[in-house]
Design an enzyme around this catalytic site. Structure first.
Site, PDB file in Angstrom:
ATOM      1  N   ASP A   1     -14.441  25.401  -0.335  1.00  0.00           N
ATOM      2  CA  ASP A   1     -14.183  26.686  -0.997  1.00  0.00           C
ATOM      3  C   ASP A   1     -15.473  27.486  -1.175  1.00  0.00           C
ATOM      4  OD1 ASP A   1     -15.256  25.092  -2.981  1.00  0.00           O
ATOM      5  OD2 ASP A   1     -13.814  25.646  -4.521  1.00  0.00           O
TER       6      ASP A   1
ATOM      7  N   ASP B   1     -14.788  20.508  -0.220  1.00  0.00           N
ATOM      8  CA  ASP B   1     -13.439  21.081  -0.136  1.00  0.00           C
ATOM      9  C   ASP B   1     -13.477  22.494   0.436  1.00  0.00           C
ATOM     10  OD1 ASP B   1     -14.692  22.080  -2.440  1.00  0.00           O
ATOM     11  OD2 ASP B   1     -12.811  22.342  -3.530  1.00  0.00           O
TER      12      ASP B   1
ATOM     13  N   SER C   1     -14.926  18.052  -4.848  1.00  0.00           N
ATOM     14  CA  SER C   1     -15.859  19.002  -4.244  1.00  0.00           C
ATOM     15  C   SER C   1     -17.179  18.323  -3.886  1.00  0.00           C
ATOM     16  CB  SER C   1     -16.068  20.194  -5.187  1.00  0.00           C
ATOM     17  OG  SER C   1     -16.896  21.155  -4.598  1.00  0.00           O
TER      18      SER C   1
END
Length: 456
Positions: A247, A245, A98
């Site tokens: 999200d 990433d 991340s």
């Protein structure tokens, strides 16, 4: 037996070489396969330079445990989540660190229907088996085949909006050279095919594991300038930036102002409750008053959960909540198997802008004025629990309302704060909010007061 330090509360994350390498990734894949015995697992990876090799090592571990693998290629975490509930597979793994520094990598693991695997729900068992290395021999190894999930994923994303109702607008999109760019390109193609009048201005768009513009983490103030400047330069209606990433997504209004994730929770709660009143909305305890206000105004039901994706998802499942939001910019959706997504929030935002005819700044300015907040402030302290106890004692004689759902929340009527130890870093996290109608002191006074207390 070697102890593995890369196992955290919610996922796997560690320094490359010493804490996470291909040998460890192989053992994790092997342990996952042996413990859960899935027939097939979907796996993807972000753009970090080490991610592809770690993915291949994990695939080998899964195959050696007798598990078939669908290799999704370069993906964001939510593409793996989507595959895990959409395809005929029994789990998913994303190789990602991340927003961690360059020399880190990690994994996020889910079971069938994208159910999270965290320390309380299986991660410790995977760790124990990977450390022990007592793997059973299998008679038949698994196979691996490539699979492109992108078209199905984008089709799913389109179900959250009515493309015919989107009004003309210009969006600045900043992938931060992470994994988000390929999805934006696919959405752009879909929009063109459907004649959706949205223009994308792309910055830091190419996936590049050297991260030439810095690690994508827009929650850091110093990482927001490029998005803000592009919004102003292009006269955009909205700016959107993602972490590595993707999200999490972060929104900027048409004036280039960064909108705290807290107020986006209110905006998305409103979007769902406008469609269907009475729905349940899950939120974390760090900042709550604006969420209460919006959910009450639009006839919903607010339900509090501990911070962290595993807790939020469990509470959402338990209450069949349509949406869950954390002020850290994690947004969860019932129709997305209760998983978090960085693509659905901005699609809902452009739908709300289109339906109301308002700008983002006008949609959130009243929320911000009624319930000002400090934003999250992090402190490095020697002992987080001792510091929390010190804060507790300091305010005891003021008789605040106390909530210990997650860390400590103290409510004084005109203002409240939450202080909690980070689940992922050696930090104390502080959030403060106040109520305009009760004439609080200026926010900075509260910030200074607590900063002095914490650092004393």
């Amino acid at each position: 037996m070697t102890q593995l330090t890369c196992f955290k509360a919610y996922d796997i994350r560690g320094k490359l070489g010493s804490e996470l390498n291909e040998e460890i990734a192989y053992k994790i894949g092997r342990a996952y396969g042996q413990i859960y015995q899935p027939k097939t697992v979907a796996i993807g990876c972000d753009i970090r330079l080490s991610s592809e090799d770690l993915k291949q090592a994990t695939i080998k571990g899964l195959n050696d445990a007798g598990v078939n693998v669908l290799d999704l290629g370069m993906t964001g975490t939510e593409e793996v989540y989507f595959a895990a509930f959409h395809l005929d597979v029994q789990g998913g793994i994303e190789i990602t660190a991340s927003h961690n520094p360059m020399d880190y990598n990690g994994m996020k693991l889910v079971r069938e229907n994208a159910r999270p695997i965290s320390a309380d729900t299986g991660l410790k068992e995977i760790q124990a088996l990977a450390e022990a290395g007592t793997f059973t021999k299998v008679t038949a190894k698994g196979t691996t085949q490539s699979y492109n999930i992108l078209p199905e994923f984008v089709d799913h994303l389109m179900t959250y909006i009515d493309p015919a109702k989107i009004r003309p607008m210009k969006l600045v999109v900043n992938a931060g050279n992470g994994a988000a760019g390929h999805v934006i390109d696919a959405i752009e193609d879909k929009f063109k095919a459907l004649n959706v009048p949205v223009e994308f201005v792309k910055i830091h768009h190419e996936a590049d594991g050297t991260f030439p513009n810095g690690i994508p983490n827009p929650i850091l103030v110093e990482n927001r300038d490029s998005t803000r400047e592009a919004v102003l330069a292009h006269g955009a209606d909205l700016g959107i930036a993602w972490d590595g990433d993707f999200d999490r997504c972060f929104l900027f209004d048409e004036k280039g102002q960064f909108i705290e994730g807290y107020y986006i929770v209110g905006l998305l709660a409103q979007a769902f409750l406008l469609k269907q009143s009475g729905e349940k909305i899950v939120h974390d305890p760090r900042l709550v008053w604006n969420t209460f206000d919006v959910v009450e105004q639009y006839q919903g039901e607010a339900i509090q959960s501990k911070s962290g994706h595993a807790f939020i998802k469990d509470v959402m499942r338990e209450h069949n909540a349509v949406y869950g939001g954390e002020m850290s910019a994690h947004h969860y959706f019932r129709d997305f198997a209760y998983c978090d997504s960085g693509m659905i929030p901005w699609l809902l935002a452009i739908a709300v802008l289109s339906e109301t005819g308002q700008s983002l700044s006008s949609l959130v300015e009243e929320m911000i004025a009624k319930f000002p907040c400090s934003g999250e402030i992090n402190f490095k302290v020697a002992d987080t629990q001792a510091t929390i106890q010190k804060i507790f004692k300091h305010y005891a004689d003021q008789n605040p309302a106390i909530d210990q759902t997650d860390g400590v929340s103290l409510d004084f009527g005109a203002w409240r704060f939450n202080v909690r130890a980070s689940n992922t870093e050696p930090l104390l996290r502080l959030n403060i909010e106040s109520r305009r109608d009760l004439q609080p002191k200026p926010m900075q006074d509260y910030v200074d007061e607590l900063t002095r207390l914490i650092q004393a």
